[in-house]
Design an enzyme around this catalytic site. Sequence first.
Site, PDB file in Angstrom:
ATOM      1  N   SER A 184       0.888  -1.032   0.282  1.00  0.00           N
ATOM      2  CA  SER A 184      -0.047   0.024   0.324  1.00  0.00           C
ATOM      3  C   SER A 184       1.025   1.206   0.144  1.00  0.00           C
ATOM      4  O   SER A 184       0.738   2.166  -0.560  1.00  0.00           O
ATOM      5  CB  SER A 184      -1.451  -0.065   1.289  1.00  0.00           C
ATOM      6  OG  SER A 184      -0.055   0.065   2.522  1.00  0.00           O
ATOM      7  N   HIS A 212      -4.894  -3.356  -2.494  1.00  0.00           N
ATOM      8  CA  HIS A 212      -4.897  -2.081  -3.942  1.00  0.00           C
ATOM      9  C   HIS A 212      -4.798  -2.668  -5.299  1.00  0.00           C
ATOM     10  O   HIS A 212      -4.491  -2.627  -6.319  1.00  0.00           O
ATOM     11  CB  HIS A 212      -4.029  -1.506  -3.605  1.00  0.00           C
ATOM     12  CG  HIS A 212      -3.764  -0.743  -1.625  1.00  0.00           C
ATOM     13  ND1 HIS A 212      -4.539   0.436  -2.371  1.00  0.00           N
ATOM     14  CD2 HIS A 212      -3.773  -0.958  -1.075  1.00  0.00           C
ATOM     15  CE1 HIS A 212      -4.589   1.141  -0.736  1.00  0.00           C
ATOM     16  NE2 HIS A 212      -3.964   0.181   0.168  1.00  0.00           N
ATOM     17  N   LYS A 242     -12.033   0.716  -1.373  1.00  0.00           N
ATOM     18  CA  LYS A 242     -10.813   0.700  -2.698  1.00  0.00           C
ATOM     19  C   LYS A 242     -11.162   0.886  -3.537  1.00  0.00           C
ATOM     20  O   LYS A 242     -12.000   1.763  -4.532  1.00  0.00           O
ATOM     21  CB  LYS A 242      -9.099   0.327  -2.595  1.00  0.00           C
ATOM     22  CG  LYS A 242      -8.710  -0.083  -1.054  1.00  0.00           C
ATOM     23  CD  LYS A 242      -7.733   0.306  -0.640  1.00  0.00           C
ATOM     24  CE  LYS A 242      -6.396   0.477   1.030  1.00  0.00           C
ATOM     25  NZ  LYS A 242      -7.683   1.395   1.788  1.00  0.00           N
TER      26      LYS A 242
HETATM   27  C1  LIG Z   1      -3.119  -3.241   2.672  1.00  0.00           C
HETATM   28  C2  LIG Z   1      -4.164  -2.551   3.373  1.00  0.00           C
HETATM   29  N1  LIG Z   1      -5.131  -3.521   3.773  1.00  0.00           N
HETATM   30  C3  LIG Z   1      -6.254  -3.423   4.678  1.00  0.00           C
HETATM   31  C4  LIG Z   1      -6.703  -1.645   4.489  1.00  0.00           C
HETATM   32  C5  LIG Z   1      -8.140  -1.667   5.257  1.00  0.00           C
HETATM   33  O1  LIG Z   1      -8.901  -1.647   5.030  1.00  0.00           O
HETATM   34  P1  LIG Z   1     -10.313  -0.898   5.023  1.00  0.00           P
HETATM   35  O2  LIG Z   1     -10.414   0.611   5.292  1.00  0.00           O
HETATM   36  O3  LIG Z   1     -11.369  -1.555   4.470  1.00  0.00           O
HETATM   37  O4  LIG Z   1     -10.235  -1.024   6.742  1.00  0.00           O
HETATM   38  C6  LIG Z   1      -5.943  -1.325   3.512  1.00  0.00           C
HETATM   39  C7  LIG Z   1      -6.351   0.398   3.518  1.00  0.00           C
HETATM   40  O5  LIG Z   1      -6.224   1.377   4.666  1.00  0.00           O
HETATM   41  C8  LIG Z   1      -5.236  -1.591   3.182  1.00  0.00           C
HETATM   42  O6  LIG Z   1      -4.433  -0.446   3.286  1.00  0.00           O
END
Ligand SMILES: Cc1ncc(COP(=O)(O)O)c(C=O)c1O
Length: 400
Positions: A184, A212, A242
């Site tokens: 991310s 992502h 996303k």
């Molecule tokens: C790689 C990754 N996993 C999980 C999440 C968390 O997802 P959510 O925003 O649905 O809690 C994010 C979001 O920031 C992320 O970037």
Amino acid sequence: MPIRSLDDFAFGKLEELDRACLRRTLAECRREGSPWVTHEGRRLLSFSCNDYLNLSHHPALKAAAMAAIGQYGVGAGASRLVTGNHPLFCELEARLAGLKGTEAACVFGSGYLANSGIIPVLAGAQDLILIDELAHACLWAGTKLSLAQTLVFRHNDVTHARSLLALNRAQFRHALLVTDGVFSMDGDLAPLHDLSQLCTSFNAWLMTDDAHGLGVIGGGRGSAFAAGPGTHVPLQMGTLSKAIGGYGGYLCASRPVIDLMKTRARTLIYSTALPPVMAAAAIAALTIIETEPELTAKPLAKARAFTSRLGLPEAQSPIVPLIVGEPELALQASNRLGEEGFLVAPIRPPTVPAGTARLRFAFTAMHPDEEIARLADAVRPLIAGTPARQERARETRKGM
Ligand SMILES: Cc1ncc(COP(=O)(O)O)c(C=O)c1O
């Protein structure tokens, strides 16, 4: 009456963070259907939203959401195991499993809740978890909650992961290897083909966080598909927040694994279900992702136009990092781009390792090409000196 020691504690912590340029504050930001946002009263072109396909304001999603609210209201009213399991979840799970090529899927309240719930179901004190050093915070949260023995492998280093498995696998009942599919904060892809073969040879279970990846790589199907034939990822987790444009999380896996989640994952059992409106919007988003390949290809193409104009390594995903080093440099760089009309949030520790504060650019389908060119021109002066910094950052990571 205020409790003095409590306020002193909070105040002291805030002062410490201020001194290190690490304090974060919430800025008001209004998004109204395009990458342009009103941020603290200023109109800026945002390169900091993960709404890669701009679906959060798509007419089809809005219509589906409004119809669902009209019919089902705004909240689920209880956890899924009580009365919150709306039929739309079943439909959404079938669609997610179909896209990801698994037998079944399970929808959670968010991506963070998904990872915090899934990992402790699969691993406990007798088990081993291998985790990439740059894995997302919620993969770490789930890993810590599991109480499993945890070993960290160097970022994307399959050889290191192999040596850790060779040394340790035999002492544990089960082994789980967890990694982001698309990282991310770095935008690079995990070597899933090789990790999948490694896991097969050590009887370890491979779990990806594809937050992502869905909708933007692998023909819209995500990182497991971008990694090519022969890649088997039995546990594909992701988020609806996303490219899908809404909110919620999910796991795609085999039927027995999903059935186990639905009876054991604490973040599913003890948390109110996602509002059904989010399932309705996500189903509409999946239809777009499945039927508009030219749209899903755009964010990566835009990111590549940016990296090519600047002579940076070719983008592997819609996320492009520019490591500047210290937190104050990231703040300054972000402010400078703000003066040019761009919103590019600075990313600082602990989100990224110390010494690797950065700008993180997220490209979406709707970013105009001429604005990307203008952004690249504004970023060029900031790059002077950064190759050395990127190299130092890599060295720092190796030593972590
Ligand atoms: C790689 C990754 N996993 C999980 C999440 C968390 O997802 P959510 O925003 O649905 O809690 C994010 C979001 O920031 C992320 O970037």
